[in-house]
Design a protein around this motif. Structure first.
Motif, PDB file in Angstrom:
ATOM      1  N   LYS B 546       0.827  -1.192   0.000  1.00  0.00           N
ATOM      2  CA  LYS B 546       0.000   0.000   0.000  1.00  0.00           C
ATOM      3  C   LYS B 546       0.872   1.256   0.000  1.00  0.00           C
ATOM      4  O   LYS B 546       0.556   2.251  -0.659  1.00  0.00           O
ATOM      5  CB  LYS B 546      -0.920  -0.004   1.231  1.00  0.00           C
ATOM      6  N   LEU B 547       1.958   1.173   0.721  1.00  0.00           N
ATOM      7  CA  LEU B 547       2.882   2.303   0.784  1.00  0.00           C
ATOM      8  C   LEU B 547       3.461   2.591  -0.604  1.00  0.00           C
ATOM      9  O   LEU B 547       3.559   3.752  -1.024  1.00  0.00           O
ATOM     10  CB  LEU B 547       4.018   1.948   1.747  1.00  0.00           C
ATOM     11  N   ALA B 548       3.837   1.536  -1.294  1.00  0.00           N
ATOM     12  CA  ALA B 548       4.391   1.720  -2.638  1.00  0.00           C
ATOM     13  C   ALA B 548       3.350   2.376  -3.536  1.00  0.00           C
ATOM     14  O   ALA B 548       3.670   3.269  -4.335  1.00  0.00           O
ATOM     15  CB  ALA B 548       4.831   0.382  -3.208  1.00  0.00           C
ATOM     16  N   GLU B 552       3.575   5.980  -5.377  1.00  0.00           N
ATOM     17  CA  GLU B 552       3.376   6.103  -6.813  1.00  0.00           C
ATOM     18  C   GLU B 552       2.320   7.173  -7.097  1.00  0.00           C
ATOM     19  O   GLU B 552       2.478   7.995  -8.000  1.00  0.00           O
ATOM     20  CB  GLU B 552       2.945   4.753  -7.380  1.00  0.00           C
ATOM     21  N   ASP B 553       1.257   7.153  -6.301  1.00  0.00           N
ATOM     22  CA  ASP B 553       0.127   8.032  -6.605  1.00  0.00           C
ATOM     23  C   ASP B 553       0.312   9.448  -6.088  1.00  0.00           C
ATOM     24  O   ASP B 553      -0.131  10.399  -6.712  1.00  0.00           O
ATOM     25  CB  ASP B 553      -1.158   7.452  -5.996  1.00  0.00           C
ATOM     26  N   ALA B 554       0.949   9.585  -4.924  1.00  0.00           N
ATOM     27  CA  ALA B 554       0.965  10.897  -4.283  1.00  0.00           C
ATOM     28  C   ALA B 554       2.362  11.506  -4.202  1.00  0.00           C
ATOM     29  O   ALA B 554       2.560  12.668  -4.526  1.00  0.00           O
ATOM     30  CB  ALA B 554       0.364  10.792  -2.881  1.00  0.00           C
ATOM     31  N   VAL B 555       3.311  10.727  -3.761  1.00  0.00           N
ATOM     32  CA  VAL B 555       4.614  11.320  -3.472  1.00  0.00           C
ATOM     33  C   VAL B 555       5.353  11.691  -4.748  1.00  0.00           C
ATOM     34  O   VAL B 555       5.888  12.789  -4.878  1.00  0.00           O
ATOM     35  CB  VAL B 555       5.460  10.355  -2.615  1.00  0.00           C
ATOM     36  N   ALA B 588       7.808   6.071 -10.882  1.00  0.00           N
ATOM     37  CA  ALA B 588       6.443   5.615 -10.670  1.00  0.00           C
ATOM     38  C   ALA B 588       6.277   4.191 -11.189  1.00  0.00           C
ATOM     39  O   ALA B 588       5.640   3.341 -10.562  1.00  0.00           O
ATOM     40  CB  ALA B 588       5.465   6.549 -11.380  1.00  0.00           C
ATOM     41  N   ARG B 589       6.925   3.927 -12.328  1.00  0.00           N
ATOM     42  CA  ARG B 589       6.826   2.589 -12.886  1.00  0.00           C
ATOM     43  C   ARG B 589       7.441   1.569 -11.930  1.00  0.00           C
ATOM     44  O   ARG B 589       6.890   0.513 -11.662  1.00  0.00           O
ATOM     45  CB  ARG B 589       7.559   2.545 -14.225  1.00  0.00           C
ATOM     46  N   ALA B 594       6.905  -2.581  -7.980  1.00  0.00           N
ATOM     47  CA  ALA B 594       7.144  -3.063  -6.628  1.00  0.00           C
ATOM     48  C   ALA B 594       5.817  -3.355  -5.935  1.00  0.00           C
ATOM     49  O   ALA B 594       5.675  -4.377  -5.247  1.00  0.00           O
ATOM     50  CB  ALA B 594       7.937  -2.038  -5.839  1.00  0.00           C
ATOM     51  N   ALA B 595       4.849  -2.456  -6.130  1.00  0.00           N
ATOM     52  CA  ALA B 595       3.555  -2.673  -5.493  1.00  0.00           C
ATOM     53  C   ALA B 595       2.953  -3.982  -5.989  1.00  0.00           C
ATOM     54  O   ALA B 595       2.431  -4.779  -5.200  1.00  0.00           O
ATOM     55  CB  ALA B 595       2.618  -1.507  -5.807  1.00  0.00           C
ATOM     56  N   ASN B 596       3.079  -4.210  -7.291  1.00  0.00           N
ATOM     57  CA  ASN B 596       2.553  -5.455  -7.825  1.00  0.00           C
ATOM     58  C   ASN B 596       3.289  -6.658  -7.262  1.00  0.00           C
ATOM     59  O   ASN B 596       2.679  -7.670  -6.915  1.00  0.00           O
ATOM     60  CB  ASN B 596       2.664  -5.461  -9.350  1.00  0.00           C
TER      61      ASN B 596
END
Lengths: 356, 800
Positions: B546-548, B552-555, B588-589, B594-596
């Motif tokens: 979730k952090l990743a 990706e979305d915000a930071v 972001a990619r 990483a999130a995936n």
């Protein structure tokens, strides 16, 4: 990208697909069905390059479920199967008649437990290796009889699953046992090394690299391929690992011709081609030291990075059968449980990368 | 009158007029008589004058000749006197000379006296004063003796100096200077002098290094000097060997100086000493001969010293930057965080990352080194200083990012250990949600504060002019590296080997089961014991995923925005060995990947634990000769419980979208009925089933897992059930075995679907059918139970 796939359908559930050792240059595969209640058969299939199709050269009735087949090198009509009938396992050496669908039973190989794998030695046509859950056996094949020569056990609480004889050293064979892999000297019939845990729960397949005598790959139920070196088996860390399946990796197969090329099949119904030029270049037993950041910055290294090169998803059930052509370096076959056999070619871009 | 006056009157008038005329005539006669003498006298005088002037002519001539004679006489006298005067002047000069010579005569005595009093400097002073004279006249007359004496005295002085040179190290250069004045040969003296100066400066540097060590020590103490630890003064004792701590800027209580203060103090001493040295060498040894060969020793010495100087500056600035950024990153405060409170003081990142301090120090260095530049142009000191500045700035940036990264990874570590101490999923109160909040705050605020702190560099454009672009590149590169290392630390914490960036970290695939020696003790629990080899906590993996996604979305967008505002890199050519600048898309990619991976790993962990459970249950059952089923096997409840736990975990972090959407009741009965019919058919229909099932068995395809509770939970269930299918296919079942499995699946279906809900339940339901299909296919007698029988069995179970 990939050429049109050729499909061939067996009507029954099928598990085993093996390449027939190259004889006259033709690409042949032998397959067997695994139906519990219906009459099983063993089929010899040949790839017809002129028409780009798969032709059934012969079909024989096999009373039991066929769990594995191995052909005698040079004698296509002689093969050995591992089979089961209502939970009773065995292995038998067969001689096919040129005409007709009947097989003649040459000899039964006496086993006690579940036979998982039969392997005809590629070095010596008079030698067989069978993998039983509880034992590893070598046999010598006479004219009309098969004699057990040696027998080895996997060790406490382990079960053998499959084996891969070394492509050049007739003494050595890798045996998948539970989550690990064992390296056996099959002449002295003793274990000479091993990885206790190669994959989390089960190691489903092993395959030797064609060029590097120490290199092999394993596939297992953690959806990964792992690469190892026989000189560093004591180390728990794999040389490299690759992931790209979403369920078990059931089969892995190094190309018999090209060090950079691998296949894997999975219970997630896909077949993957892997391209590993960097790993192929790496000869030593040490894991690759990749400087951080280099990979992302350099375009060329990104393009040639080791990893999944292509995914084939023609199958609709778990893919258990996987074999390269013994004579065409770019041709391979895969077979799913529902009996669908698909012949594919390695994608052209990979082919040219390797050739040029 | 004739017209108006009468004749009488006229006559009267006439008479009076005639009388008047007569009177006037007599008066005139009178006057003439009276003045006649005067006329005579005047006439006489005029006549006399005439004769006198004629006589004067010759007198004047005479006078002139006389005057000429006087002039001649006067010049003759002058001529005669000149010689005398010159003699007088000469005598005067001689007199002066003699006075000075008197001093020369005294010289040996005075030198002797000075020598006796060990005032060698004075002795040399006397001698060097008299030296030109002695040089000139030393070979003549009385001087010879004096010169000999003076030289003897000078030799004594020289000997004394040499002795001192040998004995006393501390003022070598002084002695050398004196010797040099005494006219000793150059080569060794210059070397010795330079050595002495060099030692002096080395001492300064050593002292400075000691001071710097104290500064570093103090700033590393918890709380740091910036926070004003008065208690730290005792620990920060002035180091031995530092003579005047005040001069170094130590406060009265022993608090070490600030960095700019320190640099100033150091420069004051070292640079001044260096300047003096250069001047002395130029003046005494080189004497205007500025050829490169002659300056070589000086340059070599200066180079060594300045190298040391820069080394020290580099270290000190580095230390200072280190402690500044550590303070700024709240590293000391973070250790105190025990819970994941979002109000923790460690989350208030200050904006001061020490940029100003570094810049102040470096600007002092540049200025002071610039002073030396004119004297030592060969060393290209300006370049040197610029390079040092660049290095310091780069170092500072790197340190700042390093500190921030340390802060973040310490946050991750803390969360990891906190989760580990929460004894796994036995207690489903893992503080996942606050932990996530905490970490996301650390990352977001930390990066924002850091960028703000580094933006101060833009105010120092003058100093960094040559290097502004590289600065931006450095910042961007560091940002990129920061994100990359965060990604890899996430993956390492989750024990995932990132295939795309294989590092040599050893944390990856060492996870192993307890080697199968006692499989039943390891219940397949993904978070049982806390051995090092354990698979990672599922909760942690989910949190990192979730952090990743958050990053990706915000930071990343926030960072890109900040970069667009200030650190604009140059667009031109970039050498290939430089770190790439920040590429938001790339980062972001990577984060997405990483999130995936993390989500995949999460599903994998849970799925594998289910698989293990099922493998054991399949392996321990005699399927061929089973008893007719009475109740679902306990493994079903175990499976459901596992999934329930997984769901509890998910509910803490994942939005509850899609849950409970589909009521899981009636429709399933029909499907069971239909499936039992289907199963009696053979392979063709089974392939049709597979077709339906296809595409859904892959819980994470190309598009990746959706981050919803139901999708993740379904993925876990699918992995588990798919494994069950595979296990079943390896078995041969009897009729009872098949029916047992049928009952198991029938029992699980409504419960599973209720747990999952939503669209993803569809795939799971089909997979349940698939299990029964596989069992039917592997059964010697594919006779299924009627739905009514199944109902009855379950009803009986619920009554118990």
């Amino acid at each position: 990208m990939a050429a049109e796939a050729i499909t061939f359908s067996l009507t029954l559930p099928s598990r085993t697909l093996r390449a027939v050792p190259a004889g006259d240059g033709a690409t042949q595969w032998i397959v067997g069905t695994t139906s519990l209640r219906e009459e099983n058969e063993v089929k010899l299939l040949e790839y017809d390059p002129a028409h780009d199709q798969l032709v059934a050269k012969a079909s024989w009735v096999h009373p039991e479920e066929v769990w594995d087949i191995s052909c005698c090198p040079g004698h296509t009509g002689t093969f050995v199967t591992a089979h089961a009938k209502v939970g009773v396992y065995g292995a038998t050496l067969w001689q096919a008649s040129d005409s007709g669908r009947q097989l003649s039973r040459v000899a039964d190989l006496k086993h006690e437990g579940v036979v998982r794998r039969v392997l005809w030695s590629q070095h010596n046509t008079g030698q067989l290796l069978t993998v039983e859950e509880g034992a590893l056996r070598t046999w010598s094949v006479g004219d009309a009889a098969v004699q057990q020569t040696a027998c080895g056990a996997p060790g406490e609480l382990e079960q053998f699953w499959t084996a891969a004889p070394h492509p050049r050293d007739p003494q050595l064979a890798l045996v998948a046992a539970g989550p690990g892999v064992q390296l056996w000297d099959v002449q002295a019939m003793k274990q000479v090394g091993g990885i206790e845990v190669a994959h989390r729960m089960r190691t489903w397949d092993v395959s030797w690299a064609p060029g590097n005598e120490h290199r092999f790959v394993t596939g297992g139920d953690d959806c990964k391929l792992r690469f190892w070196d026989t000189r560093m088996l004591s180390r728990p860390e794999a040389l490299q690992e690759m992931s790209g399946h979403s369920h078990w990796v059931w089969g892995v197969a190094y190309s018999p011709f090209h060090e950079q090329l691998l296949l894997s099949s999975s219970t997630d119904t896909t077949v993957n081609v892997w391209y590993a030029p960097a790993l192929a270049k790496l000869k030593g037993p040490e894991a690759k030291q990749q400087p951080m950041g280099v990979k992302s910055s350099s375009q060329s290294s990104l393009r040639d990075a080791d990893g999944k090169a292509h995914t084939y998803d023609e199958h609709e059930d778990s893919v258990y059968g996987l074999a390269w052509s013994a004579s065409d370096p770019w041709l391979f076959a895969s077979m799913s449980y529902d009996g669908r056999l698909v012949v594919n070619k390695v994608p052209k871009n990979i082919k040219y990368k390797i050739l040029i | 009158m004739t017209k108006t006056y009468s004749v009488d009157r006229l006559l009267t008038e006439h008479r009076s007029m005639a009388r008047e005329i007569k009177n006037l005539d007599s008066d005139m006669q009178q006057l003439v008589y009276e003045n006649y003498n005067k006329f005579i006298a005047a006439t006489d005088t005029i006549r006399a004058m005439k004769t006198n002037v004629d006589g004067m002519e010759s007198d004047m001539e005479h006078l002139k000749t006389n005057m000429d004679t006087v002039a001649d006489k006067s010049s003759a006298v002058n001529q005669k006197l000149l010689k005398r005067r010159q003699q007088v002047e000469e005598l005067n000069r001689v007199q002066n000379l003699l006075t000075r010579l008197q001093a020369v005569f005294d010289l040996p005595g005075r030198m002797q006296a000075a020598l006796e009093e060990d005032a060698l400097g004075a002795a040399v002073g006397f001698y060097s004063e008299a030296l030109p004279l002695l040089r000139k006249y030393g070979h003549r007359g009385a001087f010879r003796g004096i010169a000999a004496e003076a030289d003897a005295a000078a030799r004594q002085v020289s000997a004394a100096l040499k002795r001192r040179l040998a004995e006393r190290k501390d003022d070598t250069e002084q002695a050398v200077l004196l010797l040099r004045k005494l006219g000793e040969a150059d080569d060794t003296l210059q070397a010795k002098y330079l050595q002495g100066r060099s030692e002096r400066m080395t001492r300064i540097l050593q002292e400075a290094a000691a001071v710097a060590a104290v500064m570093a020590a103090v700033s590393q103490q918890p709380g740091g000097a910036a926070v004003g630890g008065s208690s730290s003064s005792s620990a920060a004792a002035v180091p031995a060997g530092v003579e005047s701590p005040e001069a170094w800027g130590f406060a009265a209580n022993g608090t070490p100086p600030s960095l700019p203060r320190f640099v100033k103090a150091l420069d004051e001493r070292l640079i001044n000493t260096m300047q003096e040295t250069v001047m002395n060498v130029n003046g005494i040894f080189l004497q205007g001969d500025q050829s490169a060969a002659r300056r070589k020793p000086l340059l070599a010495m200066a180079k060594d010293i300045i190298r040391e100087y820069f080394k020290l500056i580099r270290r000190t600035v580095g230390d200072s930057a280190m402690s500044a950024v550590a303070t700024a990153a709240c590293l000391h405060l973070a250790g105190g965080d025990k819970d994941f409170s979002a109000t923790s003081p460690s989350l208030d990142f200050p904006d001061n990352w020490g940029t100003d301090t570094v810049m102040a120090a470096m600007s002092a260095v540049i200025t002071d080194i610039g002073l030396l530049h004119s004297q030592l142009p060969e060393l290209s000191l300006r370049d040197w200083a610029a390079a040092a500045t660049e290095q310091a700035v780069r170092g500072h940036i790197a340190a700042a990012f390093g500190a921030l990264q340390e802060r973040m990874s310490s946050g991750v570590r803390m969360v990891t250990s906190q989760l580990a101490s929460q004894d796994g999923d036995q207690a489903p109160v893992q503080p996942l949600s606050p932990a996530y909040g905490y970490l996301s705050e650390v990352i977001q605020r930390g990066i924002a504060a850091l960028l703000k702190g580094l933006r101060v560099y833009e105010q120092h454009g003058r100093l960094l002019a040559s290097f502004q672009d590289q600065l931006s590149d450095a910042v961007q590169g560091q940002l990129q590296a920061l994100f990359q290392s965060l990604v890899s630390s996430f993956l390492a914490a989750a024990k995932i080997k990132d295939a795309s960036a294989t590092s040599s970290s050893s944390s990856s695939e060492s996870s192993r089961q307890p080697s199968g020696a006692e499989p039943s003790t390891n219940s397949g629990d993904a978070s049982g014991s806390s051995a090092a080899d354990d698979p990672p906590k599922t909760g942690l993996v989910l949190l990192l995923a979730k952090l990743a996604m958050f990053m990706e979305d915000a930071v990343v967008p926030a960072v890109m925005e900040a970069l667009a505002g200030s650190f604009q890199g140059r667009s031109g050519f970039r050498a290939s060995d430089e770190p790439p600048p920040f590429v938001g898309g790339e980062v972001a990619r990577r984060l997405g990947t990483a999130a995936n991976l993390l989500l995949g790993s999460y599903v994998d962990l849970h799925g594998r634990s289910l698989s293990l459970l099922l493998q054991r249950s399949v392996g321990s059952t005699n399927w061929l000769h089973a008893q007719p089923p009475r109740a679902p096997r306990p493994v079903c409840d175990l499976l459901l419980e596992r999934l329930g736990r997984c769901e509890a975990e998910l509910s803490r972090l994942v939005d509850a979208s899609g849950r409970g959407a589909g009521p899981a009741g009636a429709p399933q009965h029909q499907r069971v009925g239909s499936s039992s019919e289907v199963l009696l058919e053979s392979a063709a229909v089974e392939r049709g089933m597979a077709k339906l099932f296809r595409g859904k068995v892959q819980p994470f395809g190309a598009s990746g897992l959706r981050f919803t509770q139901s999708a993740l939970l379904a993925a876990v269930a699918i992995v588990g059930l798919k494994s069950l299918v595979e296990f079943i296919r390896l078995q041969t079942l009897g009729k009872a075995g098949l029916q047992q499995l049928q009952l198991d699946m029938y029992y699980m279906r409504p419960r599973l679907l209720r747990l999952l809900g939503g669209p993803d339940a569809e795939a799971v339901g089909q997979l349940l059918d698939e299990v029964v299909a596989a069992a039917a296919e592997r059964s010697t007698d594919p006779t299924m139970l009627e739905t009514a029988t199944l109902e009855k069995a379950l009803l009986a179970l619920s009554r118990q």
